[in-house]
Write a protein that holds these residues in place. Sequence first.
Motif, short mmCIF file in Angstrom:
data_model
loop_
_atom_site.label_atom_id
_atom_site.label_comp_id
_atom_site.label_asym_id
_atom_site.label_seq_id
_atom_site.Cartn_x
_atom_site.Cartn_y
_atom_site.Cartn_z
N ARG A 1 0.21 55.07 66.41
CA ARG A 1 -0.67 54.05 65.83
C ARG A 1 -0.19 53.63 64.44
O ARG A 1 -0.32 52.46 64.06
N GLU B 1 2.55 51.10 65.04
CA GLU B 1 1.98 49.83 65.49
C GLU B 1 1.33 49.07 64.34
O GLU B 1 1.48 47.85 64.21
N GLN B 2 0.63 49.79 63.50
CA GLN B 2 -0.10 49.14 62.42
C GLN B 2 0.84 48.65 61.31
O GLN B 2 0.59 47.61 60.70
N ASN C 1 -2.09 60.64 75.71
CA ASN C 1 -3.52 60.76 75.40
C ASN C 1 -3.99 62.18 75.76
O ASN C 1 -3.79 62.63 76.89
N PHE D 1 0.61 56.81 76.41
CA PHE D 1 0.14 55.55 75.83
C PHE D 1 1.13 54.45 76.17
O PHE D 1 2.34 54.66 76.13
N ARG D 2 0.60 53.27 76.48
CA ARG D 2 1.49 52.14 76.72
C ARG D 2 2.09 51.68 75.39
O ARG D 2 1.46 51.76 74.35
N GLN D 3 3.33 51.22 75.49
CA GLN D 3 4.04 50.80 74.28
C GLN D 3 3.86 49.31 74.06
O GLN D 3 4.20 48.52 74.95
N ARG D 4 3.37 48.95 72.89
CA ARG D 4 3.36 47.52 72.55
C ARG D 4 4.80 47.04 72.41
O ARG D 4 5.65 47.74 71.88
N THR E 1 -6.35 56.52 65.00
CA THR E 1 -6.27 55.06 64.96
C THR E 1 -6.88 54.52 63.66
O THR E 1 -6.28 53.67 62.99
N LYS F 1 -4.61 52.67 60.49
CA LYS F 1 -4.82 51.32 59.95
C LYS F 1 -4.88 51.35 58.43
O LYS F 1 -4.25 50.54 57.75
N PRO G 1 -10.86 55.17 75.58
CA PRO G 1 -10.45 56.58 75.65
C PRO G 1 -9.61 56.91 76.87
O PRO G 1 -8.91 57.91 76.87
N GLN H 1 -7.58 54.47 78.29
CA GLN H 1 -6.44 53.53 78.29
C GLN H 1 -6.43 52.68 79.56
O GLN H 1 -5.39 52.51 80.20
N GLU I 1 1.57 40.54 76.69
CA GLU I 1 1.96 40.32 75.29
C GLU I 1 2.93 39.16 75.21
O GLU I 1 3.74 39.09 74.31
#
Lengths: 422, 63
Positions: free
Chosen positions: A16, A19-20, A42, A71-74, A310, A314, B54, B56, B62
Motif C-alpha cells: 500500500r 501504491e500510495q 491477504n 493482492f492484485r497488483q495495480r 492502508t 496513505k 477484506p 479482495q 485500469e
Amino acid sequence: MPSHVVIVGGSMGGLRAAEQLIANKFDGVVTIVGDEKHMPYNRPPLSKDVLAAERDDQNSTLDHWHSSVAFRQRKSIADVRWRLGSPAVSSDLGAKTVTLADGEVLNYDGLVVATGLRPRRLDLPGPQSGRHVIRTLDDAIGLRAELHPGTRVIVVGGGFIGCETAATARKLGCEVHIVEPMAVPMIRPLGEEFGNALRRVHEASGVHIHTGLSVEAVVAAAEDTSRLSAVILTDGTRLGADVLVESVGSHPNVEWLDGNGLDLGNGVLCDNHMRVESRPEVVAVGDIARFPDPATGNIPRRIEHWCIPTDTAKRAAATLIAHLSDEPCPDVPFSPLPSFWSDQFGLRLQGYGSPGDADHISVLEGDLSAPVDQDPSALDGTVVGYYQGSRLVGVVMLSPSPVTARNYREAVETSRAAVLTS
Amino acid sequence: MDVRVDYGMCQDHGQCAIAAPKVFQMGDDGKLVYDKHPEDSQRDEVEEAADVCPVQAIFLDES
C-alpha cells in the motif's frame, strides 16, 4: 538523478505504501524489500478459508494457495523493484543505508518501515514437531496439513485469531481445546460479558475452553520423541494433543533498526504524520508503527487491525513526498477509525473504534445472554456499546445488518470527531 | 471504467459501500448492488473500495 524510496516490508503495508507513493505522483524509484519469498497477500483468510477449504485437494501447491490470497497488483506499480526472500538485517539511518541478509546495501532518500510483527512463541522445551503458529501463508499451509477429523488440537491463546483457528479446526472435525490465561476469551478487546457469550458459542459447538491457565509442559510421543503427544496445563491437567497452536501475541520486527538511537520499545515510535522520531525522511506504516491518535488521547500506540496498513500508508506516503519535494506536511490531524471483524461458527463479529479503552459497556440491541445451545444465530443483531464515561469509544456487533453496521460506525466516528474538535 | 464484483468471493462486509457510496450500495436484503460502469470521476473512490474489501472481491479495469 531520481530519488529512491526503499520500503522495508513486503506485506500489505509495504504494498500500500508503494501504491500510495505512486498515486501521489512520486516519480523516483521504489524498492520493496521482503522477508518472505511471496508477493504480498491477504492474511485474514489464513485462519479460515486456507485452513478449511478444498480438503480433498491433496496436491494443492503453495502457488495455488498464494494465488487465492495474493493482492492484485495495480498497473501503476509495475516499475517497483522487488527484493523478496532476503530480509533487511541492519540499517544506518545517518548514512541512509539498509543492509540485506544477502549482503546487498541499499541507499535511500526516503525509507518506509513496514516490517510488521512475528508471532511470539511459547518458551517450552521438549518436542517441537506438531507446534504451530499462524501468521504467514507457509504457517497456514503447514497447520492445514495436520488438521483432520479426530486430530487433537490445543490452541493456546483465546484471542480473535486463536478462536477463529479453533472454530475452523472444530468444523473440520478436530477435537479442540482452547487454553486462555485470562478469565474469559477475547476479554481484552471485548470485555467479560461479550467474551463469555462467545465462549458459550464455542462450547455449544464442542470446543473445550480452559481459562485462567496456560501450558506448562509439552510431552513427547513414545514412538517419536521429536513429536508432541500431550500438554500439561499449569493446574496439572494433562490433555492429549497432536497439534499445539501458539496464538499468544507477537513481537514487532524492529531488530534491523537497532543502533540508530530510536525508541523501539514496542514497535517504532512515530509522530502523527507517521514520521519516525527525528528522521524526516523515515516513515512507518502498519502494525509496527506506534503513533499518537488525537481521538484516543494522543498516546502513541500500535494498532493491529486490517485497515491500518492502508490508512497509515496513505498518511506516510503524503508525508514522505512532502519531505522529498521540500514542502510542508498536510496540516490535518490523522485519526484512522479502527475497524475489525472476526468470523467464528457462522457469526460475524464486527467492531469499530477502540472498545479496549472503555470503562463500561452497554448492550444497545439484542441480548448477550440469549441461549446459543441450539443455534449461535440467536445472538445475531446484538450490538454492544463501549463507553469511557458518557463517551462512546467503540461498538461491537454480532452479524449486524448492513444498515445497523453503518449507523453504529457513524456513531463511533461522530463521537471520535467530537474529541478532535473540542 | 469497468467494475466487477466476484459474488462468489463477496461476503457482504459492506466496506465498499462506505468507501464509494455512489457506486456500491448494500440492498435491504443485505446483498451488494453496484454500478458496473461508473463515471471516471469515481475512480479514486472505487480504488479505495477495492483496497478496503477484506476479501479482495472487487475488480476494476485500469485502462
